[in-house]
Write an enzyme that holds these catalytic residues in place. Structure first.
Site, mmCIF file in Angstrom:
data_model
loop_
_atom_site.group_PDB
_atom_site.id
_atom_site.type_symbol
_atom_site.label_atom_id
_atom_site.label_comp_id
_atom_site.label_asym_id
_atom_site.label_seq_id
_atom_site.Cartn_x
_atom_site.Cartn_y
_atom_site.Cartn_z
ATOM 1 N N GLU A 1 -2.441 11.363 3.390
ATOM 2 C CA GLU A 1 -3.374 11.416 4.461
ATOM 3 C C GLU A 1 -3.473 12.590 5.360
ATOM 4 O OE1 GLU A 1 -4.487 6.951 5.674
ATOM 5 O OE2 GLU A 1 -2.234 7.185 5.814
ATOM 6 N N GLU B 1 0.867 -1.271 0.044
ATOM 7 C CA GLU B 1 -0.011 0.042 -0.087
ATOM 8 C C GLU B 1 0.767 1.384 0.159
ATOM 9 O OE1 GLU B 1 -2.960 2.327 3.227
ATOM 10 O OE2 GLU B 1 -3.139 0.027 2.921
#
Length: 698
Positions: free
Chosen positions: A590, A585
């Protein structure tokens, strides 16, 4: 027998009657003047030379059980016992008639421990510079020494995973500037240089070395110039094999690895091309072990020190979001539904225009609150053990510090003011379990307890509950944190609606395990329907655009409300085959509304996933009010994260062992709450992430 005897006598007589000048009878010769010399040429190798008068052969007994025999009197022996060892070497010179003479000498041989694999990783077979892995959990850790008070193995307590835990404050930021260079010469000798830019981070217990006045760890001006030598040796002591390489580094002249605790010996717990993880012991406190994690890639925080020099300039795929309406179906598909997505999130993902739409030249992903609680809400209180004679023991009453809840399957749990302080329960605070619309039928939560349940004394557990309906199944599961196979489950059902009652769970038949976790499932077996409390969207390019290597650039403006968790990321395209984290990932960006304008990027893969992911953070002062470019440069050799063209997190030296060498697809979403999003603002109604474009270059 007699005939044979007479024959021998006759032959002897014939020989004796011959002329002595015609027969050459050899004399029995003894070798003399035996001399033995030895030369220690290093690396455990000793060369021996022996000479003697009248010697035809030489036998060497090297004193370690091995030997050699030759006619030249020259032998070479390489000893392999680590350390300084003395051997008694015996050399025997012999003649052809079997006469021998011997000499012994004592030699002392020094053999340094070496491991070519470790040396290769440490120095890259020539010279290599390491940096503190300040963006990773455990970059500086503290734990007890090798043996616990009962001989058990103790694990370290990690400092924060944030790069700014040590790199963002004046008293410790000098630690993050250090460059540690290891080199190896043609003879295999390792040298070491620490470039600490003139400052050393000192443990408070060693402040006297620099005449320090601070009673905390602090950065002091301290000269560490000069080259040190490094000798590898085997680790001695009570060290589990799976927790160490069995190798330690011993630095000369008080050399150390950045953080000063007086030690010059570092045990290697793990080493690879990209990571070095070591442990050392405080010379002022033998009970303390310090843990350091290093990386071969420099981590640059702050966004203004290094510009990205991309190798990818050919635009191969993009979405400029210049056509109003639903996102382009040729580029994007949707994840739909609730259930928390493994992170305890509260939203349900939809493909409705209220949650995802292209308008005014931008993609808008909007998280919305319905204004009402979605799903089913249960309250509970006074978790209590009960003995057959009526004696009780309180496990949790929610009146003090709230326990740490772990939610799963679309459930969210919190401690709140008692919404119905009447009847059986007039206490001030209670636990609230919300099973969101669309949650998994097995959704629930758990909290851990410090003292295991005493089921030898108590045979049942009582829990006060408040349910919106009768007949709701409440499942209690007690577990052993250390062994997931050790658990016991029992059900009870609610008998009243919208009122407090006491449910009793029979534990008398529970196996005798160490139960230190309490798990509760309300409405077990049911997935609530109806409007969700929060809705949002998650779009992805899976099966539409997938790629290996390249530069991904996404220009976005982020939501700011408490509980929002927007993300721009990529997931391995083989996810459905190998699962997570094996698929890999790449989190390009974020952000959480509870910590506005702090941007993080991360890599998840086996050994570095979840809370142990490789994470970097940086401050972007206008992330919630202006558009910024969030970029990842992904090559066969490295993965770098960039904001507005400036390198902020140089996180990984890529190689064949990572999952970052095959196709990935892109994902964009706004989650609500969960493990990273945190508490949702009670006044939340809606907030939006806007994306101007997505571009991929190769």
């Amino acid at each position: 027998m007699k005939k044979f005897k007479y024959l021998v006598v006759a032959l002897f007589a014939i020989l004796m009657s011959c002329d002595g000048d015609d027969i050459d009878i050899p004399e029995s010769v003894l070798p003399t003047n035996l001399m033995v010399t030895s030369i220690n040429v290093g690396d455990g190798t000793v060369n021996f030379t022996a000479s003697a008068t009248n010697a035809n052969y030489y036998h060497f007994d090297f004193g370690d059980g091995s030997s050699a025999l030759n006619n030249e009197g020259v032998a070479s022996k390489t000893y392999d016992m680590i350390g300084d060892n003395t051997y008694t070497v015996k050399v025997t010179a012999g003649s052809s008639q079997g006469k021998t003479t011997s000499e012994t000498i004592d030699i002392t041989v020094s053999v340094a421990f070496t491991d070519p694999v470790t040396v290769g990783f440490l120095t890259n077979e020539d010279s290599k510079t390491w940096f503190l892995a300040a963006s990773q959990p455990g970059h500086l850790g503290l734990g007890p020494a090798r043996e616990g008070i009962d001989g058990d193995w103790w694990y370290p307590k990690w400092f924060s995973a944030s790069a700014f835990e040590k790199c963002g404050t004046e008293d410790s930021d000098c630690l993050c500037d250090d460059e540690l260079t290891f080199s190896v010469d043609a003879n295999g000798s390792i040298s070491y240089t620490l470039d600490n830019k003139g400052q050393t981070y000192f443990n408070v217990g060693h402040k006297a070395v620099v005449g320090g006045a601070e009673d905390i760890d602090f950065c002091y001006d301290f000269d560490t110039s000069g080259v040190k030598s490094v000798v590898l040796s085997e680790v001695a002591g009570n060290v589990p094999e799976d927790q160490t390489t069995g190798i330690q580094m011993n630095f000369s002249d008080d050399g150390f690895m950045g953080y000063y605790v007086g030690s010059s010996t570092y045990e290697i717990l793990f080493i690879s091309d990209t990571e070095l993880y070591v442990r050392t012991y405080d010379t002022e406190n033998a009970d303390l072990a310090w843990y350091h994690k290093f990386t071969s890639a420099a981590v640059v925080d702050g966004g203004d020190e290094e510009s990205l020099e991309t190798i990818y300039t050919n635009l191969v795929w993009s979405d400029e979001f210049d056509v109003d309406g639903a996102p382009d179906a040729a580029n994007w598909t949707y994840d739909l539904g609730a259930g928390g997505w493994g992170n305890g999130e509260a939203q349900e993902y939809t493909n409705k225009a209220d949650n995802v739409i292209v308008e005014d030249g931008v993609l808008k992903i909007t998280a919305r609150g319905s204004g009402a609680v979605g799903g089913a809400v249960h309250y509970y209180d006074d978790v209590t053990l009960v003995a057959s004679g009526g004696e009780t023991s309180s496990i949790e009453d929610f009146e003090g510090d709230a326990p740490v809840f772990t939610d799963f399957g679309g459930v969210s749990t919190a401690v709140i003011d008692n919404p119905d302080a009447s009847g059986l329960n007039t206490s001030g605070t209670v636990g609230e379990s919300t099973k969101n619309s669309g949650a998994e039928v097995w959704g629930g939560s758990f909290f851990d307890i410090t003292t295991p349940l005493d089921l030898a004394t108590y045979s049942s557990m009582e829990i006060k509950t408040w349910s919106p309906a009768t007949g709701a199944v409440v499942r209690l599961k007690i577990e052993n944190q250390a062994n997931a196979d050790e658990f016991f489950e029992v059900d009870a059902s609610t008998s009243v609606a919208e009122a407090w009652e006491t449910l009793t769970f029979d534990l008398s038949t529970a196996p005798a395990f160490n139960y230190d976790r309490v798990v509760l499932f309300f409405d077990f077996g049911v997935s609530p329907s109806g409007d969700a409390a929060y809705t949002s969207a998650r779009i992805k390019s899976e099966n539409l655009f997938e790629f290996t290597y390249g530069r991904v650039e996404i220009r976005a403006k982020l939501p700011s409300a408490g509980g929002t968790w927007p993300a721009l990321w990529a997931l391995g395209a083989n996810f459905d085959e190998v699962g997570w984290p094996a698929t890999g990932e790449i989190d390009i960006m974020e952000h959480v509304g509870n910590n506005n304008n702090t941007i993080s990027s991360a890599l998840h893969y086996p050994g570095n996933s979840g809370g142990n992911a490789i994470v970097g953070t940086t401050s972007v002062e206008t992330a919630i009010s202006e558009f910024h470019n969030y970029t990842v440069e992904w090559t066969p050799d490295s993965i770098k994260f960039v904001v507005d063209g400036e390198l902020v997190h140089n996180s990984l030296v890529n190689n064949a062992t990572t999952p970052f060498n095959s196709d990935f697809f892109l994902i964009m979403n706004v989650a609500m709450g969960g493990t990273l999003g945190g508490a949702i603002d009670s006044e939340f109604t809606e907030d939006t992430m806007e994306v101007d474009y997505v571009r991929v270059y190769q």
